[in-house]
Design a protein around this motif. Sequence first.
Motif, PDB file in Angstrom:
ATOM      1  N   THR A   1      20.453  22.291  -4.812  1.00  0.00           N
ATOM      2  CA  THR A   1      21.459  23.332  -4.646  1.00  0.00           C
ATOM      3  C   THR A   1      21.539  23.871  -3.214  1.00  0.00           C
ATOM      4  O   THR A   1      22.387  24.715  -2.923  1.00  0.00           O
ATOM      5  CB  THR A   1      21.176  24.497  -5.611  1.00  0.00           C
ATOM      6  N   LEU A   2      20.690  23.379  -2.320  1.00  0.00           N
ATOM      7  CA  LEU A   2      20.761  23.753  -0.900  1.00  0.00           C
ATOM      8  C   LEU A   2      21.327  22.629  -0.026  1.00  0.00           C
ATOM      9  O   LEU A   2      21.351  22.756   1.195  1.00  0.00           O
ATOM     10  CB  LEU A   2      19.377  24.138  -0.362  1.00  0.00           C
ATOM     11  N   ARG A   3      21.787  21.561  -0.645  1.00  0.00           N
ATOM     12  CA  ARG A   3      22.191  20.389   0.139  1.00  0.00           C
ATOM     13  C   ARG A   3      23.362  20.693   1.079  1.00  0.00           C
ATOM     14  O   ARG A   3      23.482  20.067   2.137  1.00  0.00           O
ATOM     15  CB  ARG A   3      22.547  19.221  -0.775  1.00  0.00           C
ATOM     16  N   ASN A   4      24.207  21.652   0.703  1.00  0.00           N
ATOM     17  CA  ASN A   4      25.357  21.981   1.544  1.00  0.00           C
ATOM     18  C   ASN A   4      25.201  23.295   2.291  1.00  0.00           C
ATOM     19  O   ASN A   4      26.159  23.781   2.889  1.00  0.00           O
ATOM     20  CB  ASN A   4      26.627  22.037   0.684  1.00  0.00           C
ATOM     21  N   ARG A   5      23.994  23.838   2.274  1.00  0.00           N
ATOM     22  CA  ARG A   5      23.763  25.105   2.974  1.00  0.00           C
ATOM     23  C   ARG A   5      22.850  24.900   4.176  1.00  0.00           C
ATOM     24  O   ARG A   5      21.917  24.115   4.138  1.00  0.00           O
ATOM     25  CB  ARG A   5      23.145  26.142   2.024  1.00  0.00           C
ATOM     26  N   MET A   6      23.151  25.625   5.236  1.00  0.00           N
ATOM     27  CA  MET A   6      22.367  25.598   6.482  1.00  0.00           C
ATOM     28  C   MET A   6      22.304  24.195   7.084  1.00  0.00           C
ATOM     29  O   MET A   6      21.346  23.857   7.788  1.00  0.00           O
ATOM     30  CB  MET A   6      20.970  26.179   6.239  1.00  0.00           C
ATOM     31  N   LYS A   7      23.333  23.390   6.814  1.00  0.00           N
ATOM     32  CA  LYS A   7      23.407  22.065   7.428  1.00  0.00           C
ATOM     33  C   LYS A   7      23.678  22.221   8.923  1.00  0.00           C
ATOM     34  O   LYS A   7      24.408  23.100   9.350  1.00  0.00           O
ATOM     35  CB  LYS A   7      24.522  21.224   6.798  1.00  0.00           C
ATOM     36  N   GLN A   8      23.074  21.336   9.699  1.00  0.00           N
ATOM     37  CA  GLN A   8      23.263  21.318  11.149  1.00  0.00           C
ATOM     38  C   GLN A   8      22.959  22.680  11.776  1.00  0.00           C
ATOM     39  O   GLN A   8      23.630  23.136  12.693  1.00  0.00           O
ATOM     40  CB  GLN A   8      24.685  20.870  11.493  1.00  0.00           C
ATOM     41  N   THR A   9      21.932  23.332  11.242  1.00  0.00           N
ATOM     42  CA  THR A   9      21.410  24.562  11.834  1.00  0.00           C
ATOM     43  C   THR A   9      19.939  24.313  12.167  1.00  0.00           C
ATOM     44  O   THR A   9      19.361  23.308  11.738  1.00  0.00           O
ATOM     45  CB  THR A   9      21.503  25.755  10.853  1.00  0.00           C
ATOM     46  N   PRO A  10      19.314  25.213  12.911  1.00  0.00           N
ATOM     47  CA  PRO A  10      17.901  25.008  13.252  1.00  0.00           C
ATOM     48  C   PRO A  10      16.962  24.965  12.053  1.00  0.00           C
ATOM     49  O   PRO A  10      15.821  24.521  12.192  1.00  0.00           O
ATOM     50  CB  PRO A  10      17.587  26.218  14.154  1.00  0.00           C
ATOM     51  N   VAL A  11      17.413  25.424  10.876  1.00  0.00           N
ATOM     52  CA  VAL A  11      16.515  25.447   9.717  1.00  0.00           C
ATOM     53  C   VAL A  11      16.782  24.309   8.732  1.00  0.00           C
ATOM     54  O   VAL A  11      16.157  24.242   7.689  1.00  0.00           O
ATOM     55  CB  VAL A  11      16.587  26.800   8.973  1.00  0.00           C
ATOM     56  N   GLN A  12      17.685  23.413   9.065  1.00  0.00           N
ATOM     57  CA  GLN A  12      17.898  22.279   8.169  1.00  0.00           C
ATOM     58  C   GLN A  12      16.589  21.503   8.017  1.00  0.00           C
ATOM     59  O   GLN A  12      15.938  21.153   8.998  1.00  0.00           O
ATOM     60  CB  GLN A  12      18.978  21.334   8.710  1.00  0.00           C
ATOM     61  N   GLY A  13      16.204  21.255   6.789  1.00  0.00           N
ATOM     62  CA  GLY A  13      14.970  20.539   6.508  1.00  0.00           C
ATOM     63  C   GLY A  13      13.717  21.390   6.570  1.00  0.00           C
ATOM     64  O   GLY A  13      12.638  20.918   6.207  1.00  0.00           O
ATOM     65  N   LEU A  14      13.850  22.647   7.004  1.00  0.00           N
ATOM     66  CA  LEU A  14      12.678  23.518   7.155  1.00  0.00           C
ATOM     67  C   LEU A  14      12.557  24.547   6.040  1.00  0.00           C
ATOM     68  O   LEU A  14      11.514  25.188   5.909  1.00  0.00           O
ATOM     69  CB  LEU A  14      12.731  24.257   8.497  1.00  0.00           C
ATOM     70  N   VAL A  15      13.609  24.727   5.263  1.00  0.00           N
ATOM     71  CA  VAL A  15      13.618  25.710   4.176  1.00  0.00           C
ATOM     72  C   VAL A  15      13.538  24.981   2.846  1.00  0.00           C
ATOM     73  O   VAL A  15      14.350  24.102   2.555  1.00  0.00           O
ATOM     74  CB  VAL A  15      14.894  26.578   4.212  1.00  0.00           C
ATOM     75  N   HIS A  16      12.539  25.344   2.045  1.00  0.00           N
ATOM     76  CA  HIS A  16      12.363  24.792   0.702  1.00  0.00           C
ATOM     77  C   HIS A  16      12.389  25.993  -0.240  1.00  0.00           C
ATOM     78  O   HIS A  16      11.432  26.776  -0.281  1.00  0.00           O
ATOM     79  CB  HIS A  16      11.047  24.043   0.583  1.00  0.00           C
ATOM     80  N   ALA A  17      13.489  26.160  -0.984  1.00  0.00           N
ATOM     81  CA  ALA A  17      13.671  27.423  -1.688  1.00  0.00           C
ATOM     82  C   ALA A  17      14.563  27.269  -2.911  1.00  0.00           C
ATOM     83  O   ALA A  17      15.369  26.347  -3.009  1.00  0.00           O
ATOM     84  CB  ALA A  17      14.271  28.465  -0.743  1.00  0.00           C
ATOM     85  N   LYS A  18      14.403  28.223  -3.835  1.00  0.00           N
ATOM     86  CA  LYS A  18      15.213  28.269  -5.048  1.00  0.00           C
ATOM     87  C   LYS A  18      16.375  29.220  -4.853  1.00  0.00           C
ATOM     88  O   LYS A  18      16.198  30.352  -4.424  1.00  0.00           O
ATOM     89  CB  LYS A  18      14.353  28.738  -6.230  1.00  0.00           C
TER      90      LYS A  18
END
Length: 296
Positions: free
Chosen positions: A222-239
């Motif tokens: 459910t985060l696949r389309n959020r914070m894309k191409q930002t400094p936190v892409q791939g760094l946030v693991h969250a519900k």
Amino acid sequence: MLKKPQFICSLSLLTLLLSVSPVRSQGVEPTLTDYNYNQDFISIPIEVQPPENKPSTTNACSPFVAPAMEAIIKRYGGGWGILVQKLSDGETIYNYNADRGFIPASNMKILTTAAALQRLSPSTTISANKSLQEWVAVTNLRSDNYYADTLLKRIGGGAVAKQILAQLGINPQGFHFADGSGLSRRNLATPRVLVDTLRVMYSNPQREIFFASLPTAGISGTLRNRMKQTPVQGLVHAKTGTLTGVRALSGYLDHSQYGTLVFSIIANHPNQSGTALVRAIDEMVITLNTTANCQY
């Protein structure tokens, strides 16, 4: 010597906090007679409690983090509960109404899956020949409400789940199970309970299963389309959490200076669009990531 980030230094004069209807801290009593188990959304009006004017927890980082976070809160209005801590030593980076109960939407799935992983073996068959490990992955990654409610029933219901979590050191007064999915508005949780659960699960024997079930910013679930191409892409693991007037995000942020941060952000706001609340939460996470170490 590390300097205060420029974006904080340049904060402009903020608008006044939007007024919202008062809410009961408990006893929200909607009637849920039917819902779509495969959606993380249901349209039911919500009363919302405005945030208390609590000061942020005092520590070396507050002068840097608090103005930026509270600028976002004031810009969007509504009721907010936020807690951010360092995983390594529990130091509080930011606290805003962290001990107040909020409607958490699907962030309840964090509590449900944590209790299930504590009570059952990962290889336990839940249904349709799917193991608990597979069931937890679908529950959190896809935010599947049927899977979450099935899990809660399998472990014996909300009262049993509360006992399990209490044995892990989670304050039983800080949350209430009305269901396992978070669809009911009678669910309540404080940001502190969610952070404490995330912290416990990070050092739990089932850590890998739990962590792998969480969506990753810009990449999965459910985060696949959020914070894309930002400094936190791939760094946030969250519900994620989604109901009308409610948005939530709780999980882990890999910070370059602080190490892993554990956070919970919950917004209850009936008069703000979901899109705006998601934008506010994502902005907060990015702000946390770009905040420099406070020692000087």
